[in-house]
Design an enzyme around this catalytic site. Structure first.
Site, short mmCIF file in Angstrom:
data_model
loop_
_atom_site.label_atom_id
_atom_site.label_comp_id
_atom_site.label_asym_id
_atom_site.label_seq_id
_atom_site.Cartn_x
_atom_site.Cartn_y
_atom_site.Cartn_z
N SER A 43 0.83 -1.20 0.00
CA SER A 43 0.00 0.00 0.00
C SER A 43 0.88 1.27 0.00
O SER A 43 0.55 2.27 -0.64
CB SER A 43 -0.86 -0.05 1.26
OG SER A 43 -2.03 0.59 1.09
N LYS A 47 0.98 4.06 -2.97
CA LYS A 47 0.77 5.48 -2.70
C LYS A 47 1.92 6.33 -3.23
O LYS A 47 1.70 7.40 -3.79
CB LYS A 47 0.60 5.68 -1.18
CG LYS A 47 -0.03 7.00 -0.82
CD LYS A 47 -0.65 6.97 0.55
CE LYS A 47 -1.31 8.29 0.88
NZ LYS A 47 -2.09 8.25 2.10
N GLU A 107 -14.83 16.33 -2.37
CA GLU A 107 -15.80 16.36 -3.46
C GLU A 107 -16.74 15.13 -3.44
O GLU A 107 -17.93 15.23 -3.71
CB GLU A 107 -15.00 16.44 -4.79
CG GLU A 107 -15.80 16.63 -6.05
CD GLU A 107 -16.80 17.77 -5.98
OE1 GLU A 107 -16.50 18.80 -5.37
OE2 GLU A 107 -17.91 17.60 -6.55
N GLU A 133 -0.70 9.52 11.66
CA GLU A 133 -1.91 10.23 11.22
C GLU A 133 -3.09 9.84 12.12
O GLU A 133 -3.38 8.66 12.28
CB GLU A 133 -2.27 9.91 9.77
CG GLU A 133 -3.50 10.73 9.35
CD GLU A 133 -4.07 10.34 7.98
OE1 GLU A 133 -3.92 11.11 7.04
OE2 GLU A 133 -4.67 9.25 7.88
N HIS A 149 -14.75 3.41 0.89
CA HIS A 149 -13.38 2.92 0.72
C HIS A 149 -13.41 1.58 -0.02
O HIS A 149 -12.64 1.34 -0.94
CB HIS A 149 -12.76 2.76 2.11
CG HIS A 149 -11.28 2.51 2.10
ND1 HIS A 149 -10.75 1.27 1.94
CD2 HIS A 149 -10.23 3.37 2.21
CE1 HIS A 149 -9.43 1.36 1.98
NE2 HIS A 149 -9.09 2.62 2.14
#
Ligand code: 0O2
Length: 200
Positions: A43, A47, A107, A133, A149
Site C-alpha cells: 500500500s 501510494k 468532493e 496520522e 473505501h
C-alpha cells in the site's frame, strides 16, 4: 516498521489517558472506539507511485504521513473537536498539519478530521520523531467511509456514475443525521443538568 509500531503503542497510551481523564474529571465518554494500523508495504509502494515517486524506504519515510494511523471514532461531531483539542495540548505531540474534511468535505462527500503529527520515540540509537496520522470521525462518518473505501477509494477502475451519486447523497444524509443527533444529545445533556440541579 519498528519506529512506527512503537509510535502506535505510545499514541494508544496517550489515548487511554485522554479517555480516563475526560471520564474522571468531566464524566465525559466521547470516544466510541479506537483502531490503529500500520500501512502495508504494498500500500505504501502504491501510494508513492501515485505521487510519482520511486517506492523506496527513504521516500516512504519522507513523503508518506500515514504509515502509522490511528482512527478515533466518536459518537458526536462536537466530541471530535473536543478530543482533537486535548491531543493538541499534549506536549509530546507536534502537530504538522490539520485537514478538516468536516468543515471542508471532499468532493466525493468524505468527512473526517485528520491530524498529521510527529511524536518522539526512544529507540536503541536515540530518540526519533515518528509521523502518525490521526483520523477522527463520528460513527456515522465511519460507516460511510468504510463502504466508500471498499467500493471506490481503492478501486483503480471507474465505478458507475449512479453509485457515486448515491454515495454523495448518503454523505448528505450522514451529515444531517450527525447534526440532528448532536442537537438531541445537547438537549438531553441540558435536561440532565436541570434534573441534577433540582435534586441537589
Ligand atoms: P488507507 O487504505 O485507508 O490507508 P496527501 O498526498 O497527503 O495530500 P493523503 O496522504 O491521501 O494525501 O492524505 P489524507 O487526505 O490525509 O488521506 C489519508 C487517508 O485518509 C487515506 O489513506 C484514507 O484512509 C483516508 N481518506 C482520505 N480521503 C478519503 C476518501 O475520499 N474516502 C475514504 N473512504 N477515505 C479517505 P489511504 O492511504 O489513501 O488509504
Amino acid at each position: 516498521m519498528l519506529p512506527y509500531t512503537s509510535a502506535l503503542k505510545v499514541v494508544n497510551m496517550y489515548i487511554d489517558t485522554i479517555e480516563e481523564e475526560l471520564f474522571t474529571y468531566k464524566r465525559q465518554n466521547p470516544i466510541e472506539h479506537v483502531k490503529s494500523r500500520l500501512k502495508r508495504p504494498s500500500s505504501i509502494a502504491r501510494k508513492l507511485e501515485k505521487k510519482g515517486l520511486e517506492p523506496t524506504l527513504e521516500n516512504a519515510v519522507k513523503y508518506i504521513d500515514d504509515i502509522a494511523g490511528v482512527r478515533i471514532v466518536c459518537q458526536f461531531q462536537e466530541d471530535i473537536y473536543r478530543v482533537a483539542d486535548v491531543i493538541k495540548k499534549f506536549e509530546n505531540i507536534r502537530i504538522v498539519q490539520i485537514k478538516d474534511y468536516i468543515a471542508n468535505p471532499k468532493e466525493n462527500g468524505y468527512r473526517s478530521y485528520h491530524m498529521h503529527v510527529e511524536i518522539p520515540v526512544r529507540m536503541l540509537h536515540g530518540e526519533e520523531m515518528v509521523k502518525v496520522e490521526f483520523q477522527l470521525r463520528t460513527v456515522a462518518m465511519d460507516f460511510w467511509a468504510s463502504l466508500e473505501h471498499k467500493i471506490r477509494y481503492k478501486n483503480e477502475s471507474e465505478i458507475p456514475d449512479h453509485i457515486g451519486s448515491e454515495l454523495k447523497l448518503c454523505a448528505t444524509l450522514v451529515e444531517k443525521m450527525d447534526s440532528e443527533m448532536q442537537h438531541l444529545n445537547n438537549e438531553i445533556e441540558q435536561l440532565n443538568l436541570i434534573t441534577q440541579d433540582s435534586t441537589n
